[in-house]
Design an enzyme around this catalytic site. Structure first.
Site, PDB file in Angstrom:
ATOM      1  N   SER A  27       8.852  91.400  65.078  1.00 42.35           N
ATOM      2  CA  SER A  27       9.902  91.032  66.032  1.00 42.35           C
ATOM      3  C   SER A  27      10.605  89.723  65.700  1.00 42.35           C
ATOM      4  CB  SER A  27       9.315  90.961  67.449  1.00 42.35           C
ATOM      5  OG  SER A  27       8.183  90.137  67.462  1.00 42.35           O
ATOM      6  N   ARG A  30      24.807  93.761  67.331  1.00 44.30           N
ATOM      7  CA  ARG A  30      24.404  93.331  68.685  1.00 44.30           C
ATOM      8  C   ARG A  30      23.788  91.918  68.628  1.00 44.30           C
ATOM      9  NH1 ARG A  30      19.192  91.725  71.025  1.00 44.30           N
ATOM     10  NH2 ARG A  30      19.229  92.212  73.227  1.00 44.30           N
ATOM     11  N   THR A  82      10.129  87.814  70.907  1.00 41.28           N
ATOM     12  CA  THR A  82      10.782  86.618  70.364  1.00 41.28           C
ATOM     13  C   THR A  82       9.869  85.408  70.465  1.00 41.28           C
ATOM     14  OG1 THR A  82      12.955  87.367  70.995  1.00 41.28           O
ATOM     15  CG2 THR A  82      12.658  84.996  70.899  1.00 41.28           C
ATOM     16  N   THR A 124      12.123  85.290  76.638  1.00 36.07           N
ATOM     17  CA  THR A 124      11.795  86.403  75.755  1.00 36.07           C
ATOM     18  C   THR A 124      11.927  87.679  76.568  1.00 36.07           C
ATOM     19  OG1 THR A 124      10.044  87.374  74.381  1.00 36.07           O
ATOM     20  CG2 THR A 124       9.321  86.054  76.238  1.00 36.07           C
ATOM     21  N   GLY A 125      12.170  88.776  75.881  1.00 34.23           N
ATOM     22  CA  GLY A 125      12.366  90.037  76.592  1.00 34.23           C
ATOM     23  C   GLY A 125      13.780  90.544  76.420  1.00 34.23           C
ATOM     24  N   THR A 172      14.397  85.345  66.522  1.00 32.04           N
ATOM     25  CA  THR A 172      14.035  86.747  66.777  1.00 32.04           C
ATOM     26  C   THR A 172      14.791  87.694  65.861  1.00 32.04           C
ATOM     27  OG1 THR A 172      13.863  88.405  68.543  1.00 32.04           O
ATOM     28  CG2 THR A 172      15.863  87.113  68.503  1.00 32.04           C
TER      29      THR A 172
END
Ligand code: SD4
Length: 321
Positions: A81, A211, A183, A234-235, A201
């Site tokens: 990741s 993106r 991340t 993060t997420g 990330t």
């Protein structure tokens, strides 16, 4: 024994299972400074903190520490990741987002950067050697090469296989994301009491080509204010950007909220406006300038690594669900 509700109460936070409580803004952070300190997201933060700590412990600058820490997962091919070995976009291309911010409010980022392992270091060069704060795509690669970075293939065999499996099952359609994605956000205070942060990330797996997530957006994936504190996220980046997450948290701390209460309020804002919040993860991590740390996530399972002169520990973040 403390049950969950009592435990939350003991932190000065109302229970958060089904209702979304008002945050309790507790008294100003105490003056028992814990510094230096470094905190970072997820369990791989322990290894990142170890490299950051070497710098902090030697009296170095928080900015150097967060960069050194962020470079650890970037260089790890087994971490899918961040950096080398990151899961690619829907076209099989690994593209990285990263940013960095120092104690003086200087900041910068690279977005959708390809073929360079240490995106965080390129971001730092943007800050120190260009007049800009953000450089994206082929321009970011061009800039990195001009600064002496070398081109590398970031797609490992394991990540290529994962992409081919996804492709065969999903017919190239970028899907609604809820795949594991971790991340690293890293925040530090040095012995001089100065704060810095970084975030890096490979973004959401199978994303559309080009993106950009929250991680390289100052105020969303990261924000640092030396007078107050720092926060990172993060997420699912789209959800973090919509509430300008990290800046929101720093502003709440400025008004007196503890790091944890500020992170909880940011999660609450996501849950209030984004009706599908049960389907994805967002976690926030923050420190105030007194060295108090706190975190809050939508889903269970978020952990952060904390390192001080007393050692390193993994702390379980509280969650809404
Ligand atoms: C993104 N926030 O690109 C990143 C992904 C991530 O934990 O944090 N994963 O949306």
């Amino acid at each position: 024994m403390l049950n969950r509700r009592n435990l939350l109460k003991s932190f000065g936070i109302a229970a958060v299972a089904t209702t979304l409580p008002e945050i309790s803004v507790t008294a100003k952070a105490n003056e028992n400074s814990v510094k230096p300190i470094v905190v970072s997201t997820w369990n791989f933060g322990i290894a990142a903190n170890a490299d950051a700590w070497k710098i902090l412990n030697a009296g170095g600058r928080a900015l150097d520490a967060v960069e050194a820490g962020a470079k650890v997962p970037e260089a790890d091919p087994n971490n899918q990741s961040v950096g080398l070995g990151g899961l690619p976009d829907c076209d099989g291309i690994v593209s990285l987002d990263a940013c960095i911010m120092d104690e003086n409010g200087n900041c910068s980022s690279v977005m959708a950067l390809e073929n360079i392992v240490h995106a965080v270091s390129v971001a730092r060069k943007v800050m120190e050697r260009s007049p800009h704060v953000q450089i994206a795509g082929t321009g970011a690669l061009q800039f990195a090469l001009s600064q002496g970075f070398t081109k590398e293939d970031l797609l490992t065999e394991a990540s290529r296989k994962a992409w081919e499996k996804w492709k065969s099952e999903n017919h190239y359609e970028p899907i609604k994301q809820n795949v594991g994605h971790d991340t690293i956000g890293i925040l530090a205070i040095d012995a001089a009491g100065n704060l810095s942060g970084a975030c890096t990330t490979s973004g959401l797996a199978w994303k559309y080509h080009g993106r950009v997530g929250d991680s390289p957006i100052i105020g969303a994936g990261l924000f640092v204010d030396n007078e107050v504190g720092a926060a990172c996220a993060t997420g699912k980046g789209e959800s973090v950007v919509k509430i300008c997450g990290s800046h929101t948290i720093v502003e709440l701390m400025r008004q007196g909220a503890t790091p944890q209460a500020a992170c909880q309020e940011a999660v609450k804002r996501i849950a209030k406006k984004q009706k599908d919040y049960r389907d994805f993860q967002v976690a926030f991590l923050a420190i105030n300038r007194n060295g108090e740390a706190g975190a809050f996530a939508i889903q269970k399972g978020f952990q952060y690594a904390k390192t001080t002169s007393s050692g390193s520990e993994l702390v379980n973040g509280m969650s809404l669900l």
